[in-house]
Design an enzyme around this catalytic site. Structure first.
Site, PDB file in Angstrom:
ATOM      1  N   GLU A 243       0.870  -1.184   0.000  1.00  0.00           N
ATOM      2  CA  GLU A 243       0.000   0.000   0.000  1.00  0.00           C
ATOM      3  C   GLU A 243       0.898   1.222   0.000  1.00  0.00           C
ATOM      4  O   GLU A 243       2.046   1.144   0.439  1.00  0.00           O
ATOM      5  CB  GLU A 243      -0.847   0.042   1.286  1.00  0.00           C
ATOM      6  CG  GLU A 243      -1.906  -1.008   1.378  1.00  0.00           C
ATOM      7  CD  GLU A 243      -2.506  -1.076   2.798  1.00  0.00           C
ATOM      8  OE1 GLU A 243      -2.122  -0.288   3.670  1.00  0.00           O
ATOM      9  OE2 GLU A 243      -3.349  -1.945   3.005  1.00  0.00           O
ATOM     10  N   LYS A 245       2.448   4.465   1.539  1.00  0.00           N
ATOM     11  CA  LYS A 245       2.588   4.960   2.914  1.00  0.00           C
ATOM     12  C   LYS A 245       2.272   6.456   2.877  1.00  0.00           C
ATOM     13  O   LYS A 245       3.055   7.264   2.388  1.00  0.00           O
ATOM     14  CB  LYS A 245       3.993   4.711   3.453  1.00  0.00           C
ATOM     15  CG  LYS A 245       4.139   5.156   4.910  1.00  0.00           C
ATOM     16  CD  LYS A 245       5.454   4.674   5.497  1.00  0.00           C
ATOM     17  CE  LYS A 245       5.508   4.842   7.010  1.00  0.00           C
ATOM     18  NZ  LYS A 245       5.381   6.202   7.474  1.00  0.00           N
ATOM     19  N   ARG A 250      -2.440   9.396  11.341  1.00  0.00           N
ATOM     20  CA  ARG A 250      -3.176   8.151  11.531  1.00  0.00           C
ATOM     21  C   ARG A 250      -4.483   8.462  12.265  1.00  0.00           C
ATOM     22  O   ARG A 250      -4.489   9.255  13.210  1.00  0.00           O
ATOM     23  CB  ARG A 250      -2.316   7.212  12.381  1.00  0.00           C
ATOM     24  CG  ARG A 250      -2.864   5.816  12.547  1.00  0.00           C
ATOM     25  CD  ARG A 250      -2.576   4.996  11.310  1.00  0.00           C
ATOM     26  NE  ARG A 250      -2.951   3.606  11.475  1.00  0.00           N
ATOM     27  CZ  ARG A 250      -2.139   2.657  11.908  1.00  0.00           C
ATOM     28  NH1 ARG A 250      -0.896   2.941  12.260  1.00  0.00           N
ATOM     29  NH2 ARG A 250      -2.545   1.406  11.987  1.00  0.00           N
ATOM     30  N   GLU A 293      -5.426   6.898   7.296  1.00  0.00           N
ATOM     31  CA  GLU A 293      -4.540   8.052   7.441  1.00  0.00           C
ATOM     32  C   GLU A 293      -5.216   9.270   6.813  1.00  0.00           C
ATOM     33  O   GLU A 293      -5.751   9.192   5.706  1.00  0.00           O
ATOM     34  CB  GLU A 293      -3.220   7.728   6.719  1.00  0.00           C
ATOM     35  CG  GLU A 293      -2.149   8.750   6.878  1.00  0.00           C
ATOM     36  CD  GLU A 293      -1.107   8.399   7.952  1.00  0.00           C
ATOM     37  OE1 GLU A 293      -1.322   7.462   8.744  1.00  0.00           O
ATOM     38  OE2 GLU A 293      -0.096   9.104   7.991  1.00  0.00           O
ATOM     39  N   PHE A 332      -7.395   2.063   5.160  1.00  0.00           N
ATOM     40  CA  PHE A 332      -6.720   0.835   4.740  1.00  0.00           C
ATOM     41  C   PHE A 332      -7.081  -0.377   5.592  1.00  0.00           C
ATOM     42  O   PHE A 332      -6.575  -1.464   5.377  1.00  0.00           O
ATOM     43  CB  PHE A 332      -5.200   1.016   4.671  1.00  0.00           C
ATOM     44  CG  PHE A 332      -4.577   1.726   5.842  1.00  0.00           C
ATOM     45  CD1 PHE A 332      -4.459   1.115   7.060  1.00  0.00           C
ATOM     46  CD2 PHE A 332      -4.089   3.022   5.683  1.00  0.00           C
ATOM     47  CE1 PHE A 332      -3.879   1.761   8.128  1.00  0.00           C
ATOM     48  CE2 PHE A 332      -3.506   3.694   6.750  1.00  0.00           C
ATOM     49  CZ  PHE A 332      -3.395   3.055   7.981  1.00  0.00           C
ATOM     50  N   ARG A 410       3.936  -3.404  17.270  1.00  0.00           N
ATOM     51  CA  ARG A 410       4.803  -3.224  16.106  1.00  0.00           C
ATOM     52  C   ARG A 410       5.408  -4.590  15.834  1.00  0.00           C
ATOM     53  O   ARG A 410       6.179  -5.094  16.636  1.00  0.00           O
ATOM     54  CB  ARG A 410       5.891  -2.211  16.460  1.00  0.00           C
ATOM     55  CG  ARG A 410       6.642  -1.647  15.290  1.00  0.00           C
ATOM     56  CD  ARG A 410       7.769  -0.751  15.757  1.00  0.00           C
ATOM     57  NE  ARG A 410       7.328   0.493  16.353  1.00  0.00           N
ATOM     58  CZ  ARG A 410       6.836   1.528  15.672  1.00  0.00           C
ATOM     59  NH1 ARG A 410       6.733   1.458  14.361  1.00  0.00           N
ATOM     60  NH2 ARG A 410       6.464   2.621  16.287  1.00  0.00           N
ATOM     61  N   LYS A 416       7.373  -1.180   6.902  1.00  0.00           N
ATOM     62  CA  LYS A 416       7.388   0.080   6.151  1.00  0.00           C
ATOM     63  C   LYS A 416       8.714   0.191   5.444  1.00  0.00           C
ATOM     64  O   LYS A 416       9.767   0.124   6.063  1.00  0.00           O
ATOM     65  CB  LYS A 416       7.119   1.268   7.063  1.00  0.00           C
ATOM     66  CG  LYS A 416       7.977   1.343   8.287  1.00  0.00           C
ATOM     67  CD  LYS A 416       7.527   2.458   9.207  1.00  0.00           C
ATOM     68  CE  LYS A 416       8.300   2.371  10.506  1.00  0.00           C
ATOM     69  NZ  LYS A 416       7.784   3.165  11.584  1.00  0.00           N
TER      70      LYS A 416
HETATM   71  P1  AMP Z   1       6.058   5.473  11.258  1.00  0.00           P
HETATM   72  O1  AMP Z   1       5.272   6.669  11.720  1.00  0.00           O
HETATM   73  O2  AMP Z   1       7.243   5.820  10.423  1.00  0.00           O
HETATM   74  O3  AMP Z   1       6.322   4.506  12.406  1.00  0.00           O
HETATM   75  O4  AMP Z   1       5.117   4.660  10.260  1.00  0.00           O
HETATM   76  C1  AMP Z   1       3.926   4.121  10.650  1.00  0.00           C
HETATM   77  C2  AMP Z   1       2.833   5.092  10.296  1.00  0.00           C
HETATM   78  O5  AMP Z   1       2.649   5.158   8.917  1.00  0.00           O
HETATM   79  C3  AMP Z   1       1.493   4.689  10.787  1.00  0.00           C
HETATM   80  O6  AMP Z   1       1.278   4.990  12.136  1.00  0.00           O
HETATM   81  C4  AMP Z   1       0.555   5.459   9.896  1.00  0.00           C
HETATM   82  O7  AMP Z   1       0.297   6.725  10.475  1.00  0.00           O
HETATM   83  C5  AMP Z   1       1.363   5.666   8.664  1.00  0.00           C
HETATM   84  N1  AMP Z   1       0.807   5.031   7.468  1.00  0.00           N
HETATM   85  C6  AMP Z   1       0.763   5.640   6.283  1.00  0.00           C
HETATM   86  N2  AMP Z   1       0.252   4.840   5.362  1.00  0.00           N
HETATM   87  C7  AMP Z   1      -0.071   3.676   5.962  1.00  0.00           C
HETATM   88  C8  AMP Z   1      -0.640   2.445   5.516  1.00  0.00           C
HETATM   89  N3  AMP Z   1      -0.978   2.255   4.248  1.00  0.00           N
HETATM   90  N4  AMP Z   1      -0.813   1.476   6.441  1.00  0.00           N
HETATM   91  C9  AMP Z   1      -0.456   1.657   7.735  1.00  0.00           C
HETATM   92  N5  AMP Z   1       0.088   2.780   8.206  1.00  0.00           N
HETATM   93  C10 AMP Z   1       0.290   3.788   7.333  1.00  0.00           C
END
Ligand code: AMP
Length: 559
Positions: A243, A245, A250, A293, A332, A410, A416
């Site tokens: 998907e 990002k 969120r 998101e 999503f 997590r 990611k």
């Molecule tokens: P990070 O903030 O770098 O830990 O990345 C995780 C965050 O990516 C999540 O908490 C979401 O806010 C965001 N995110 C963006 N796109 C997606 C997606 N398709 N699925 C899940 N999380 C996503």
């Protein structure tokens, strides 16, 4: 609450999870139906249920003032105790003494009476609310007669028991206490958002009857980073989808009837900040709980995160802002539909349910996904990544199709894919004492790049990345190298230090900012390592920062 305190102390003293669970289970078993829900909630470190939005609204100051009045705590001794423990409960607990006011002393605390007092604190409103809360807080402390009791009552009030009892262990203890399946307890907890009512249902054997509690946000499932161009070992088994990002915020959306509420990653209600999302969702028939998101989006173009920041900083959203920075909610995942709680279903099934439950409409859109080859190949991942970046997204999320939704975790089910912007070598110019476990070490660093005349220009603060051992080792060095050179924009608790320690920091984004002298700030800065090999004269310059910033804008097509 003496037995509650003793149980906490015993749990804290047992290193093994199973032992902790056993101690808690035998305590829970002894409680009646009135005390059980209250005590079970307290073990999560909260006065109220997870789904309950009330909070005590009292800070550190109120508790300290109440303790001073109730027990006549001397300021100096308290400061010394706090320095030693870094925790208000452990610091204040030992000061317990018979309350000076005999009328107050006649009260005894048990889980139920304490809950009633907590409710009164949360309900205090109006002009005199502060004083009312303080008085109630004093009443609670005055009713404590034992240091261990006081310690843990205060810890509930500060929201952190620190006895090594994660939610999962409380669930296990309830299952063990009332001889039911831990999985059923966890599921009921997710649905109900209240460990207290779940504990009672477990004892009565009515877990299956618990309904989905719309309006009670559940923890968000999180992803583990995987580096672009790595071996992608975690992708070698299972079937995966990709998907985009999204670079936004969120949000969990709950809809029942015509009521729609949005919750942030910290589980705060953010509905009022995004009225257009709530309105669009209200038009969709049915009850559901969605995960997605919120992104700033103009036409089909996704805007970078900093546009969304302008929305975040406002409490009231006027029409001008709605037009200037339109947003969309990219959905999503689906966590519940009607009475069905879906978190245990595999992702493929949840995706099907999502497509069946809602259709993209207006500000609410189903996020597209791409099935990947089995196992996914690097070229495919990189092509998707580049396409996502070109469309203004942060990167790509990879999700295993058989993954359940793990609230608050997590894991390796969601990955990611990230390509770091280049790192910066910076110098530490000020430090601060940490909090909690890190109260006795200097763990928060303000760092700088080099200005044109060689002067350090602050660009950010980092709290993470170094090991406890590294931080412990650096602390005495910083203490010995304090300077009295105050910076113009220094904050009260910053201790300026000689600019000698060089760090490499990674970050997600550079953005212009008034906050620091450099005129820039870094998003999510984290320390990669200490650069002992590099003198401060060779750290990165403000020109390099500008260069990275411009490269970033260009990549986003905004340069
Ligand atoms: P990070 O903030 O770098 O830990 O990345 C995780 C965050 O990516 C999540 O908490 C979401 O806010 C965001 N995110 C963006 N796109 C997606 C997606 N398709 N699925 C899940 N999380 C996503």
């Amino acid at each position: 609450m003496i037995r509650f305190g003793q149980t906490c102390a015993e749990i804290a003293a047992r290193p093994g999870k199973l032992e902790k669970v056993a101690v808690l289970a035998s305590y829970l078993r002894t409680l009646d139906d009135a005390a059980l829900p209250c005590a079970a909630r307290y073990f999560t470190g909260n006065p109220f249920a997870a789904r309950d939005e009330r909070s005590l609204g009292i800070g550190w100051r109120t508790i300290v003032e109440a303790a001073k009045r109730a027990w006549d705590v001397p300021e100096g001794a308290l400061a010394a105790a706090y320095r030693e423990h870094g925790d208000l409960g452990a610091s204040l607990g030992p000061f317990v003494r018979p309350a000076m006011d005999l009328a107050l002393f006649s009260e005894t605390l048990d889980p139920v009476t304490l809950y009633a007092l907590f409710e009164q604190i949360a309900a205090a409103s109006g002009k005199a609310a502060g004083r009312k809360r303080e008085a109630l807080c004093e009443r609670i402390l005055s009713a404590c007669t034992d240091p261990v009791e006081a310690t843990y009552v205060i810890k509930i009030m500060t929201g952190d028991l620190r006895i090594g009892l994660r939610e999962g262990l409380i669930v296990d203890a309830i299952a063990s206490a009332f001889e039911c399946d831990a999985h059923a307890v966890r599921r009921a907890f997710m649905a109900a958002g209240d460990i207290g009512t779940v504990a009672v249902a477990a004892r009565r054997g009515t877990l299956d009857a618990m309904r989905v509690a719309y309006g009670a946000p559940i923890g968000f499932m999180l992803a583990t980073p995987v580096t672009y161009g790595s071996e992608y070992k975690d992708l070698q088994s299972g079937t995966w989808i990709a998907e985009e990002k999204f670079d936004g915020i969120r949000a969990q959306l709950h809809k029942t009837g015509t009521s729609v509420r949005l919750f942030s990653r910290t589980l705060n209600d953010i509905t009022d900040s995004y009225p257009e999302v709530a309105e669009a969702a209200a038009q969709i028939p049915g009850d559901f709980m969605l995960d997605g998101e919120i992104v700033a989006q103009r036409g089909d173009r996704v805007l970078p995160f900093r546009y969304l920041q302008a929305r975040l900083q406002r409490k009231t959203i006027d029409g001008g802002l709605l037009e200037e920075i339109p947003v969309a909610y990219m959905v999503f995942d689906i966590l519940a539909a009607g009475d069905a709680f879906l978190i245990d279903e595999p992702l493929v099934v949840r995706r099907e349910q999502l497509a069946g439950a809602i259709q993209s409409s207006g500000q609410v859109r189903i996020a597209p996904f791409t099935p990947l080859a089995e196992p996914p190949v690097a070229e495919e991942l990189h092509a998707l990544f580049d396409a996502a970046r070109a469309a203004g997204h942060e990167g790509v999320m990879l999700k295993r199709t058989d993954s359940p939704y793990h609230p608050g975790r997590r894991g390796k089910w969601w990955l990611k894919l990230k390509r770091e912007l280049s790192t910066l070598d910076v110098v530490v110019i000020a430090v601060e004492w940490g909090h909690g476990k890190r109260a006795k070490v200097l763990s928060d660093y303000t760092f700088a790049v080099r200005g044109h005349d060689g002067e350090p220009l602050a660009i950010g603060k980092a709290y993470s990345g170094l090991t406890d051992a590294e931080i412990a080792e650096l602390t005495p060095w910083f203490l010995e190298h304090r300077t009295h050179q105050q910076r113009e924009r220094a904050r009260g608790s910053e201790i300026p230090v000689e600019p000698k320690i060089v760090l490499e920091v990674a970050f997600d984004i550079i953005q212009p900012s008034e906050l620091h002298e450099s005129g820039f700030s870094l998003r999510f800065p984290r320390i990669v390592r200490i650069r002992d090999d590099k003198p401060p004269s060779e750290i990165d310059t403000i020109d390099r920062v500008r260069e990275i910033y411009e490269e970033m804008l260009e990549r986003e097509g905004l340069g």
